[in-house]
Enzyme design. Structure first.
Site, PDB file in Angstrom:
ATOM      1  NE  ARG A 163      -2.897   7.542  -1.541  1.00 52.14           N
ATOM      2  CZ  ARG A 163      -3.046   6.416  -2.223  1.00 52.14           C
ATOM      3  NH1 ARG A 163      -3.076   6.428  -3.541  1.00 52.14           N
ATOM      4  NH2 ARG A 163      -3.191   5.269  -1.601  1.00 52.14           N
ATOM      5  CG  HIS A 166      -2.005   0.963   1.174  1.00 55.24           C
ATOM      6  ND1 HIS A 166      -1.784   2.315   1.251  1.00 55.24           N
ATOM      7  CD2 HIS A 166      -3.345   0.804   1.039  1.00 55.24           C
ATOM      8  CE1 HIS A 166      -2.942   2.945   1.163  1.00 55.24           C
ATOM      9  NE2 HIS A 166      -3.904   2.044   1.026  1.00 55.24           N
TER      10      HIS A 166
END
Ligand code: FAD
Length: 528
Positions: free
Chosen positions: A335, A315
């Site tokens: 994000r 990740h």
């Protein structure tokens, strides 16, 4: 001013200009080149050939290959195989997939025993943050979901498994809401649906940034309410077979007294989760302490084939600083609502909505080429510009939508509403695993697998939010199919014949393993 503070100032100073910057997605050629150069899956020296078993001749990382070729903790001749439990269905693993399978099987009338390594709910499921992908909005469809996932997985997904996943998504979301999961809603009462990396439409159902905790809260309650028979602190250490290729039960280990427990079952469902605690290639991990890949060597010794065992998900945004938070996940959803990734010079270097493998590769590239930030503990990372979330959306968005994240950093006096945080890829997920069919059955008869321990659904790169969907869809399918199987067969003979065959293969191939598998816990938490 410290190097960290100095670099942080550059992030603040470059923010206004970055906010105006449009950054296109990479072309397929550029994305491919980036990943091949920097993604850990492409580091040749991290891999070796598997020497024995169903995947002999194929590649995986050293850490997993050592477990697959490892020694069983039990000697065939030293264990009495008189069963202490006789059940229709033995389910191994107390996370989301195991709990779902247990509930489904119980509802189908099966006599179920659920055994787990720690306590019910101690799992990766409980840690899931960002949400669950389901095609439920008017502008979306399972076909789109299928295509996005296929593209994300580099077309290596098993099409039948993926088709089933996306088609059953809406029904599964309804089931979860029916049993009490409270997904976030908009002011008008409709489900709140957000976008995620690699997805062409908003598709994420979530419960703030603790989606897994909410799912597990409800599943756990249901397992307890339905009075599913439960054995906690009792990990599986070996499967039992009838000597003719079918699974007939398992040997568990009681962690309180180190005694073996023999369970005879018409069918077994393995739902033992992922591999993060193998710390492949030295990476930190987002996973819970029990994520030691236990299901894989056990199923492998019994003859189950693995698929895509050479691909893992790192990740892109694991915390780097402060040191006690190293590896802890900073959800991708941050994000998707505007936080940008920024290097030591205050420059943005990737479109944050690329798939995880591309974003992780870009972060690794920045650090490898000297544009990362080094902490006093010697870790490197780049900045995730958290305050942008409130600036781009509205003040209070972080506190309202990501309370878990705000709280985790605040314990170290870091206010993510005011300052960026350092991130670097963290070992997060095994893309592959034990090969299954659409009923969740492995290549070993009567051995079913659900959740992260299985492989094939996600190809070479899982899309965000597809795992929570996978564990429920395939937990239900495995629970249903295994309980049906239990109505068709009788309890089988209990043997460790497969172990004898495996040892024979080890000898023939000259494999002298010192590794005992399953490992159960990482070395650094072992007490004896
Ligand atoms: C921090 C974090 C955030 C995530 N966020 C998301 C997200 O937002 N959306 C998404 O889709 N996915 C997310 N994921 C991935 C997803 O949560 C997991 O892949 C999924 O929940 C795995 O479910 P599972 O039931 O297969 O495994 P787990 O939930 O890990 O359960 C496995 C169970 O098996 C037990 N076990 C292990 N070994 C043994 C053994 N030898 N014997 C008996 N029991 C054993 C474990 O103790 C555990 O109870 C996230 C993962 C992490 C770590």
């Amino acid at each position: 001013m410290s190097i960290l503070e100095d670099s942080k100032t550059r992030v603040n100073e470059s923010r206004a200009a970055r906010m105006k910057e449009e950054r296109a997605l990479l072309s397929p050629e550029d994305k491919d080149a980036l990943i091949r150069k920097f993604h850990p899956d492409y580091k040749k020296e991290a891999y070796r050939t598997i020497q024995i078993g169903p995947n002999q001749g194929e590649q995986t990382v050293h850490e997993l290959a050592n477990l697959l070729e490892g020694k069983s903790p039990i000697a065939s001749e030293a264990v009495s195989l008189s069963p202490q439990h006789q059940v229709d269905l033995l389910i191994i693993g107390g996370g989301g997939a195991g709990a779902t399978a247990a509930l489904t099987a119980k509802a189908a009338g099966a006599n179920v025993l659920l055994a787990t390594k720690l306590r019910l709910g101690d799992s990766n499921t409980v840690m899931a943050e960002g949400g669950m992908q389901v095609a439920v909005s008017a502008e979306d469809s399972p076909v789109r979901h299928f295509l996005d996932s296929l593209r994300g997985g580099y077309m290596k997904n098993d099409p039948a498994l993926l088709k089933t996943l996306v088609e059953e998504g809406p029904e599964v979301a309804k089931w979860l809401m029916d049993i009490g999961v409270l997904f976030d809603r908009e002011a008008d009462g409709n489900l709140s649906i957000r976008g995620g990396g690699g997805s062409s439409k908003p598709r994420l159902l979530r419960c703030k940034d603790y989606t897994g905790l909410e799912l597990m809260r409800v599943l756990k309650d249901c397992v307890l309410n339905e009075q599913v028979e439960l054995l906690e602190f009792s990990p599986i250490v070996e499967l039992l077979t009838d000597g003719e290729g079918a699974c007939t039960g398992a040997v568990l280990k009681n962690l309180d007294n180190n005694q073996f427990i023999v369970v005879q079952a018409k069918a077994v469902i393995l739902a033992t989760g992922g591999i993060g605690r193998l710390h492949i290639q030295g990476f930190p991990t987002s996973n819970h302490y029990g994520a030691t890949a236990d299901g894989l060597p056990i199923a492998y010794r019994a003859g189950a084939k693995l698929t895509l065992q050479d691909t893992f998900q790192y990740h892109p945004t694991g915390a780097v600083y402060p040191e006690p938070m190293a590896g802890i996940l900073v959800t991708e959803a941050i994000r998707s609502v505007g936080a940008q990734l920024v290097n030591v010079k205050g420059e943005r270097f990737i479109n944050e909505m690329e798939t995880r493998d591309a974003v992780a590769s870009a972060v690794i590239r920045e650090c490898a080429e000297g544009r990362g930030v080094e902490t006093s503990a010697g870790r490197r990372g780049v900045w995730l510009d958290m305050p942008m979330v409130d600036i781009v959306n509205a003040e209070g968005t972080l506190a309202h939508r990501f309370p878990n994240m705000v709280r985790q950093f605040s314990r170290y006096q870091i206010d993510i509403q005011k300052e960026p945080v350092l991130v670097y890829p963290t070992l997060h997920y095994q893309n592959g695993g034990i090969q299954i069919n659409v009923d969740g059955e492995s290549t070993v008869r009567n051995l079913f697998v659900a959740g992260e321990a299985s492989g094939g659904i996600h190809g070479r790169n899982r899309l965000m939010g597809n795992s929570l969907l996978d564990i429920i869809v395939y937990g239900r399918r495995a629970g249903r199919a295994a309980s049906k199987r239990a109505t068709e067969i009788a309890l089988g003979k209990l043997t460790l014949a497969h172990l004898d065959q495996f040892r024979e293969a080890q000898k023939k191939a000259g494999v002298e393993s010192k590794t005992v598998s399953p490992m159960l816990f990482p070395d650094y938490v072992k007490k004896n």
